[in-house]
Design a protein around this motif. Structure first.
Motif, short mmCIF file in Angstrom:
data_model
loop_
_atom_site.label_atom_id
_atom_site.label_comp_id
_atom_site.label_asym_id
_atom_site.label_seq_id
_atom_site.Cartn_x
_atom_site.Cartn_y
_atom_site.Cartn_z
N GLU A 283 19.18 7.65 -35.76
CA GLU A 283 20.45 7.94 -36.43
C GLU A 283 20.40 9.28 -37.16
OE1 GLU A 283 21.17 4.64 -38.96
OE2 GLU A 283 21.78 3.28 -37.33
N ARG A 284 19.31 9.53 -37.89
CA ARG A 284 19.22 10.79 -38.62
C ARG A 284 19.06 11.97 -37.65
NH1 ARG A 284 18.10 6.89 -41.99
NH2 ARG A 284 18.15 7.18 -44.25
N ALA A 285 18.29 11.76 -36.59
CA ALA A 285 18.12 12.84 -35.61
C ALA A 285 19.45 13.17 -34.92
CB ALA A 285 17.08 12.44 -34.56
N ALA A 286 20.27 12.15 -34.68
CA ALA A 286 21.57 12.39 -34.07
C ALA A 286 22.45 13.23 -35.00
CB ALA A 286 22.25 11.07 -33.73
N GLY A 287 22.41 12.93 -36.31
CA GLY A 287 23.18 13.73 -37.25
C GLY A 287 22.72 15.17 -37.30
N VAL A 288 21.42 15.36 -37.30
CA VAL A 288 20.89 16.73 -37.32
C VAL A 288 21.25 17.46 -36.02
CG1 VAL A 288 18.78 18.10 -37.37
CG2 VAL A 288 19.03 16.15 -38.90
N ALA A 289 21.15 16.77 -34.90
CA ALA A 289 21.47 17.41 -33.61
C ALA A 289 22.94 17.84 -33.57
CB ALA A 289 21.17 16.43 -32.47
N LEU A 290 23.83 17.01 -34.10
CA LEU A 290 25.25 17.39 -34.12
C LEU A 290 25.48 18.59 -35.04
CD1 LEU A 290 26.92 13.86 -34.16
CD2 LEU A 290 26.78 15.48 -32.26
N ARG A 291 24.76 18.64 -36.16
CA ARG A 291 24.91 19.80 -37.06
C ARG A 291 24.38 21.07 -36.38
NH1 ARG A 291 22.24 18.40 -42.67
NH2 ARG A 291 22.85 20.57 -43.03
N LEU A 292 23.30 20.94 -35.65
CA LEU A 292 22.78 22.11 -34.92
C LEU A 292 23.78 22.58 -33.87
CD1 LEU A 292 19.07 21.02 -34.41
CD2 LEU A 292 19.86 22.89 -35.83
N ALA A 293 24.36 21.63 -33.14
CA ALA A 293 25.33 22.02 -32.12
C ALA A 293 26.58 22.62 -32.75
CB ALA A 293 25.70 20.79 -31.28
N ALA A 294 27.00 22.09 -33.91
CA ALA A 294 28.20 22.63 -34.56
C ALA A 294 27.96 24.04 -35.08
CB ALA A 294 28.62 21.71 -35.71
N SER A 295 26.72 24.36 -35.47
CA SER A 295 26.41 25.70 -35.96
C SER A 295 26.12 26.69 -34.85
CB SER A 295 25.22 25.64 -36.93
OG SER A 295 24.06 25.17 -36.25
N GLY A 296 26.24 26.25 -33.60
CA GLY A 296 26.03 27.15 -32.48
C GLY A 296 24.59 27.36 -32.08
N ARG A 297 23.69 26.52 -32.54
CA ARG A 297 22.27 26.66 -32.22
C ARG A 297 21.91 25.65 -31.15
NH1 ARG A 297 19.56 26.36 -38.06
NH2 ARG A 297 17.69 26.85 -36.87
N SER A 298 21.37 26.16 -30.05
CA SER A 298 21.01 25.30 -28.93
C SER A 298 19.69 24.60 -29.21
CB SER A 298 20.90 26.14 -27.66
OG SER A 298 19.89 27.13 -27.81
N GLY A 299 19.43 23.59 -28.42
CA GLY A 299 18.17 22.86 -28.59
C GLY A 299 18.42 21.39 -28.79
N SER A 300 17.37 20.61 -28.56
CA SER A 300 17.43 19.16 -28.69
C SER A 300 16.51 18.72 -29.82
CB SER A 300 17.02 18.49 -27.38
OG SER A 300 17.83 18.94 -26.31
N VAL A 301 16.63 17.44 -30.17
CA VAL A 301 15.80 16.84 -31.21
C VAL A 301 15.01 15.71 -30.57
CG1 VAL A 301 15.76 15.67 -33.44
CG2 VAL A 301 17.48 17.43 -32.99
N PHE A 302 13.68 15.81 -30.64
CA PHE A 302 12.80 14.80 -30.08
C PHE A 302 12.59 13.70 -31.12
CE2 PHE A 302 12.30 18.34 -27.45
CZ PHE A 302 11.55 18.05 -26.33
N VAL A 303 12.62 12.46 -30.66
CA VAL A 303 12.42 11.31 -31.54
C VAL A 303 11.40 10.39 -30.91
CG1 VAL A 303 13.51 9.43 -32.81
CG2 VAL A 303 14.82 11.48 -32.28
N ASN A 304 10.33 10.08 -31.63
CA ASN A 304 9.35 9.13 -31.15
C ASN A 304 9.90 7.72 -31.24
OD1 ASN A 304 6.50 10.55 -30.73
ND2 ASN A 304 7.55 11.54 -32.45
N ILE A 305 9.67 6.94 -30.22
CA ILE A 305 10.15 5.56 -30.18
C ILE A 305 9.04 4.68 -29.65
CG2 ILE A 305 11.18 5.77 -27.88
CD1 ILE A 305 13.45 3.98 -28.92
N ALA A 306 8.87 3.50 -30.24
CA ALA A 306 7.80 2.60 -29.85
C ALA A 306 8.29 1.65 -28.76
CB ALA A 306 7.32 1.81 -31.07
#
Length: 480
Positions: A283-306
């Motif tokens: 959830e937090r990574a999704a929020g950060v990823a949307l903020r990055l996309a809104a600011s015009g910065r490309s890239g993804s956010v990696f999230v470790n999952i068990a």
């Protein structure tokens, strides 16, 4: 032609001529003279034909030999030219590597210099902020009134004794002004990461270790108070060191310390709280990823999952709802599992992972220690990133048992649409060696430590207060 053959041919021609004469005399009714002439004419014709066939053939044309010789010479010259071209190609490659190597080393040195300059600038920024805060406190203490407040009742003057009519009258009591000392504030170790501002890589700072007061109880309390958050660590390109992606790492936030995931995830797994932690991280990574996309910065956010999270229906449903809430989330989030976990997934976990992949979520294989990879199978499974520790890539023993040399691993994965990321890069001397192996992306403390995310409300509050000189969160004050 041999002599017996010549005699046989002559006899045959004489017999044939006699036959012609007999036929002409008896068959055609010619006279003896006419028949003899016919026989002689036939003999002469046969002789002429025979001489035409047995004529000595002309000597072979010398131009064919010349053409053959020229063709042989051209073939020899072509072989010589090919050999020289191969030699020149190898020499050019060696020379190019020799020329590029100092440039790469210079870029690495410049990167280290930029990191040092960023550290010094952050330290000066923190000092300026501290001096401004101290000056404001001194001005506030200097503006305090020296007289008692108006609401305070005046002190009554004591009555003069009768036996001392001329004694001096005592003055009213005035409280002394005590100067206020500037408050000593403890700066945070790392400045929070703001997705809306350009990123500047800074060296990591040590953190104090949290006392162990019952890790499970502390974890439960942190989950209740929403103090299990994510910190972001950059993944940069080589050799430019431009930020490509971020990795969200779970952290346990306490009063004076931050505990990394390795310090509490085992306890969380034993208590069955891994799914809750992974859900919050996504959830937090999704929020950060949307903020990055809104600011015009490309890239993804990696999230470790068990793997246990993939088996939890409630956690999978919550993550799916988070990804479906914004259509861009699935493209910006990369779910990451370890290599050993990929090999041990059961059918339920594989089905959950396949459902995420069908929605556009990319996968990453983390901590790949066994380099006997099958890129085609990984690509078909939705894996788009493979992370290998830099020490493992540069280890001479990594060649043993591997199907491909580590230097060729990046090219092999790239041909199947998979990016190789070198992790745990901590020294400058490692960068040129990774570039020689054609590694295009790297991650590690050399390029930046994991930092907390600045909440959007914090930045808005700072702008509304108008205190541009005094930042709410100082820039890496601990670096000084």
């Amino acid at each position: 032609m041999t002599k017996p053959a010549a005699f046989f041919v002559a006899a045959a021609m004489a017999v044939t001529a006699a036959c012609v004469g007999v036929i002409a005399a008896y068959g055609l009714g010619l006279g003896i003279g006419s028949a003899a002439l016919a026989a002689l004419a036939a003999l002469g014709a046969m002789a002429v034909v025979h001489l035409a066939f047995i004529r000595t053939p002309a000597p072979p044309d010398g131009r064919l030999d010349d053409l053959d010789r020229v063709a042989t010479e051209l073939q020899s010259r072509l072989e010589t030219v090919e050999l020289r071209l191969a030699t020149l190609d190898g020499a050019a490659g060696e020379r190019a590597r020799a020329v590029v190597k100092p440039v790469v080393e210079e870029l690495a040195a410049l990167g280290a210099l930029v990191t040092s300059v960023a550290k010094e600038v952050a330290a000066q920024d923190a000092k300026i902020a501290h001096l401004a805060a101290t000056r404001s406190l001194e001005q506030a203490s200097a503006s305090l009134p020296s007289a008692p407040p108006a609401s305070a009742p005046p002190s009554p003057a004591p009555a003069a004794p009768i036996h001392a009519p001329h004694a001096p009258r005592p003055q009213p009591f005035t409280p002394p002004v005590i100067p206020l000392e500037p408050r000593q504030t403890r700066a945070p170790d790392l400045e929070p990461f703001d997705p809306d501002e350009p990123e500047v890589l800074r060296p990591p700072a040590p953190r104090p270790a949290a006392p162990d007061l019952g890790l499970l109880a502390r974890l439960e309390l942190a989950l209740r108070d929403d103090r299990v958050d994510v910190h972001l660590q950059p993944i940069v390109s080589l050799p430019s060191r431009r930020i490509l992606h971020y990795e969200a790492l779970s952290r346990l936030i306490e009063n004076e310390a931050v505990t990394e995931a390795a310090g509490f995830m085992d306890v969380a797994a034993a208590a069955g709280r891994t799914a809750e932690i992974d859900r919050r991280a996504v959830e937090r990574a999704a929020g950060v990823a949307l903020r990055l996309a809104a600011s015009g910065r490309s890239g993804s956010v990696f999230v470790n999952i068990a793997p246990g999270t993939l088996a939890d229906e409630a956690a999978v449903a919550a993550i799916r709802a988070t990804l479906e809430r914004q259509s861009e989330c699935a493209r910006l989030i990369v779910l990451e599992l370890r290599q050993t976990e990929f090999a041990q997934l059961d059918p339920v976990e594989r089905a959950a992972l396949e459902a995420f992949r069908e929605r556009g979520v990319r996968l990453s294989m983390d901590r790949a220690a066994d380099l006997r990879l099958e890129p085609r199978e990984l690509a078909q499974a939705g894996v788009r990133f493979v992370k290998v520790a830099a020490d493992r890539l540069l280890d001479p023993d990594a060649v043993r048992g591997a199907s491909i040399h580590p230097a060729d691993l990046a090219g092999l994965l790239a041909r199947h649409g998979i990016d190789l990321v070198a992790t745990h890069v901590e020294e400058e001397r490692t960068v040129p060696e990774l570039l020689d192996m054609d590694v295009k992306a790297a991650q590690g403390l050399l390029f930046g430590a994991a930092r907390p995310v600045r909440p959007p409300a914090e930045k808005e509050g700072a702008a509304a207060s108008g205190a541009a000189a005094l930042r709410l969160v100082p820039r890496n004050a601990a670096a000084s």
